[in-house]
Each structure stands twice: as structure tokens, then as C-alpha cells.
Write an enzyme that holds these catalytic residues in place. Structure first.
Site, mmCIF file in Angstrom:
data_model
loop_
_atom_site.group_PDB
_atom_site.id
_atom_site.type_symbol
_atom_site.label_atom_id
_atom_site.label_comp_id
_atom_site.label_asym_id
_atom_site.label_seq_id
_atom_site.Cartn_x
_atom_site.Cartn_y
_atom_site.Cartn_z
ATOM 1 N N LEU A 39 0.817 -1.216 0.000
ATOM 2 C CA LEU A 39 0.000 0.000 0.000
ATOM 3 C C LEU A 39 0.847 1.260 0.000
ATOM 4 O O LEU A 39 0.477 2.263 -0.626
ATOM 5 C CB LEU A 39 -0.933 0.002 1.220
ATOM 6 N N LYS A 64 15.496 -2.562 -1.828
ATOM 7 C CA LYS A 64 14.080 -2.635 -2.199
ATOM 8 C C LYS A 64 13.514 -1.241 -2.435
ATOM 9 O O LYS A 64 12.661 -1.040 -3.302
ATOM 10 C CB LYS A 64 13.283 -3.363 -1.113
ATOM 11 N N ASP A 87 14.253 1.962 10.052
ATOM 12 C CA ASP A 87 14.016 0.687 10.706
ATOM 13 C C ASP A 87 13.209 0.933 11.978
ATOM 14 O O ASP A 87 13.716 1.503 12.943
ATOM 15 C CB ASP A 87 15.352 0.015 11.036
ATOM 16 N N SER A 171 -6.648 0.431 11.239
ATOM 17 C CA SER A 171 -7.451 -0.633 10.637
ATOM 18 C C SER A 171 -8.775 -0.785 11.368
ATOM 19 O O SER A 171 -8.887 -0.464 12.556
ATOM 20 C CB SER A 171 -6.691 -1.966 10.689
ATOM 21 N N TYR A 204 -2.069 -8.025 16.766
ATOM 22 C CA TYR A 204 -2.090 -7.073 15.653
ATOM 23 C C TYR A 204 -3.266 -6.113 15.809
ATOM 24 O O TYR A 204 -3.122 -4.899 15.653
ATOM 25 C CB TYR A 204 -2.188 -7.815 14.321
ATOM 26 N N LYS A 208 -3.308 -1.874 16.290
ATOM 27 C CA LYS A 208 -4.065 -0.913 15.491
ATOM 28 C C LYS A 208 -4.959 -0.046 16.379
ATOM 29 O O LYS A 208 -5.211 1.121 16.054
ATOM 30 C CB LYS A 208 -4.892 -1.658 14.449
ATOM 31 N N SER A 238 -1.853 -7.648 0.095
ATOM 32 C CA SER A 238 -0.543 -7.014 0.160
ATOM 33 C C SER A 238 0.441 -7.898 0.904
ATOM 34 O O SER A 238 0.084 -8.952 1.442
ATOM 35 C CB SER A 238 -0.641 -5.651 0.857
#
Length: 328
Positions: A39, A64, A87, A171, A204, A208, A238
Site C-alpha cells: 500500500l 528494495k 528501521d 485498521s 495485531y 491498530k 498485500s
């Protein structure tokens, strides 16, 4: 909001829309963390396509990041694309990124804090000692949000009445955590204990929720020069899900997930549109209410508690660094 049936319905029925073609970002500078893939990369590509003058990709892997840079330039060759190392598991790295932004950039208009992980097993960050979902998603994001206030506020003063923007990717899953650690004497310390981890995605989800609590408190302290909001990008196909081996997850995602590009549309919408959304929660490209817990007196207490604990953690980890000087 918040129920599984409603979540699946919205995933099937709502189609994220790109930024209107007549929106120009000429002359503006943006930072996107986690900008080398998923994203974050899609959001960077979309903003560059709207004549964004300069974008900084914050990425853990410089190689990357360089690959992502070339992908952006192949579509928007006039955008100045910079790749900076970042990082979230290292306080010195986060501090160096913030200092670089303050020292090297003549302006900073838009920040999208998108870097994140979703780990279903308890892992401690070797450098900081904090549980990894909390370290990357909350602690790293919160520290960077404070460090980037200086260049955001300085830019806002160049164009009075046109606040700069800081968007944190959260989220809808913040509705779904039990957040039992809220009652511990120190919530963040409790989250570092393996016995607090819970099942499946609960940690997780908690990270959020911490994003929501942090950005709401931050938005109340930044004044009028910087709009701070949070965005629910929706379920997207993703790289975030690469470590999720839950049975059936791939099939579920094939049916319900949006593309990374569509998730990027939601990030850009939150960061560019919704000029009234101080402290807002943007979902399906509309300002909506966060969970009932967040809005409750108990949630307000948790918000203050998480803020105080997080700031205390930073003051211990970075002694002598003025992190609150740009708050009102």
C-alpha cells in the site's frame, strides 16, 4: 462498523476510488514509510502521478527502496524520489530519519505512516525488548510522528490557512481486540509479556487500536497547523499477510481483499482530502466513528494512559531529545 458481516459486505460492495484527476500536488513534498512495497508504494505512485514534486520513501531495505523508486519514476519521471533508510525496530534509526527530515527538507507537506507488520506469534524486538507488533506498529510509528512535527509545522507556517497532513494507517480490526492489558499497571509493559499475547490476530488488532488512541491524543495537541488523522485501508492483498498461515486465509483474501492499488487509493484520499478530519478515522473514504470503546470514558482513560506511557518510554530511550516541543 466493527462487525464481521458488515466488514465483508463493505469489502464486496465498496470500490476505493483514486484521487480526482484535477487534484495537483505540484510543489509539495511527501514522506511515505513502508514505501517500498504494498500500500505504501501504491500510495507513493498515485501521489507522484498528481505532479508531486518530491517523495521520500522510508524503507528498511535500501535495495528494495531503490527498486520501488525506479517503479515510481517509470510512471512519473519528473518526481524527485528519495530513498531513506528507516528501521522501526531501532530507536537510533527512527531518530536519524526524523533529524534528516528536519535538516534536509526545505518543506514537508504530507506524511503517510504506513510501515507495519502482522505477526501471529510472540516475538520480542532484540534491540528494544518490546513485542514486535507493538514496537513496529505503535512505538515506531508514534516516535516518528513526533519527530516529523517540526518540518510539518514549519511548512504550514509558509502557507497560513493550509495545514500540513499526517496520516497514520490503522485498521477496522481495532474494533476486534479485547485489549485486556488496559487494566494493567503499565499497559505497554504488560504487552511485552508473552502471557498477554492472545490468540490469532489479537495482538495485531491491539496494535491498530494503539494507533487510534495515539493519533487522537496527538491530534488534540498539535494545534491548527497539522491535521492528524487515521485511515482504515481495508483488507488488501498485500505483503502484510505474508506470515499469516491461518487455514483458509488465502481463499478468504481472494474473495474479499481489495488490491494494493485500491488500498493505496484509501491512503491517499485520507492524506489529501478530508481537510476537516482532525483526529478523524477515515474508512471507505469517509470520516466515521471509531469503536465504541475508543469513544467511551474508559477509552479516553486508556488513550491518556497509552500516551503517557509511550512518551515516558521515549524519554527513557532518548534522553535529552525534545519530542514535545512542537505540541501546544
Amino acid at each position: 462498523m466493527g462487525g464481521m458481516a458488515g466488514f465483508m459486505y463493505r469489502q464486496l460492495k465498496f470500490t476505493p476510488k483514486p484521487l480526482p484527476v484535477d487534484v495537483s500536488l505540484a510543489g509539495k513534498t511527501a514522506i511515505v514509510t513502508g514505501g517500498n512495497a504494498g500500500l505504501g508504494l501504491e500510495a507513493a505512485k498515485e501521489m507522484a502521478a498528481h505532479d508531486l514534486s518530491r517523495i521520500i520513501l522510508g524503507t528498511r531495505s535500501l535495495s528494495k527502496g531503490e527498486t520501488a523508486k525506479q517503479e515510481i519514476l517509470s510512471q512519473s519521471p519528473n518526481c524527485d524520489v528519495l530513498v531513506w533508510e528507516l528501521d522501526h525496530t531501532s530507536f537510533p534509526s527512527i531518530r536519524a530519519f526524523g533529524q534528516r527530515a528536519s535538516q534536509d527538507l526545505d518543506r514537508l507537506d504530507i506524511v503517510i505512516l504506513c510501515a507495519g507488520v502482522k505477526l501471529l506469534n510472540f516475538i520480542k524486538c532484540e534491540e528494544t525488548g518490546h513485542e514486535m507488533n507493538v514496537q513496529v506498529n505503535h512505538i515506531g510509528t508514534a516516535l516518528l510522528s513526533l519527530l516529523l512535527l517540526a518540518p510539518l509545522q514549519k511548512t504550514a507556517k509558509l502557507t497560513p490557512g493550509q495545514p500540513t497532513r499526517l496520516t497514520i494507517v490503522t485498521s477496522e480490526v481495532h474494533f476486534w481486540t479485547k485489549f485486556e492489558s488496559q487494566s494493567a499497571p503499565n499497559t505497554l509493559a504488560r504487552l511485552d509479556e508473552p502471557s498477554s499475547f492472545g490468540q490469532g490476530m489479537d495482538r495485531y488488532n491491539t496494535s491498530k487500536l494503539l494507533n487510534i488512541l495515539w493519533l487522537r491524543e496527538l491530534s488534540s495537541k498539535v494545534g491548527l497547523d497539522v491535521i492528524v488523522n487515521g485511515v482504515n485501508p481495508g483488507l488488501c492483498a498485500s505483503t502484510l499477510h505474508r506470515s499469516d498461515t491461518t487455514p483458509g486465509v488465502n481463499t478468504f483474501n481472494k474473495i474479499f481483499a481489495w488490491t494494493s492499488a485500491q488500498g493505496g487509493h484509501n491512503l491517499v484520499d485520507a492524506a489529501i482530502q478530508h481537510s476537516e478530519s482532525q483526529g478523524g478515522y477515515i474508512s471507505e473514504q469517509t470520516t466515521k466513528e471509531p469503536s465504541h470503546f475508543v469513544l467511551s470514558p474508559q477509552g479516553k482513560q486508556a488513550q491518556t494512559k497509552v500516551w503517557n506511557e509511550t512518551v515516558a518510554l521515549f524519554q527513557e530511550a532518548l534522553p535529552g531529545v525534545d519530542l514535545l516541543g512542537y505540541l501546544v
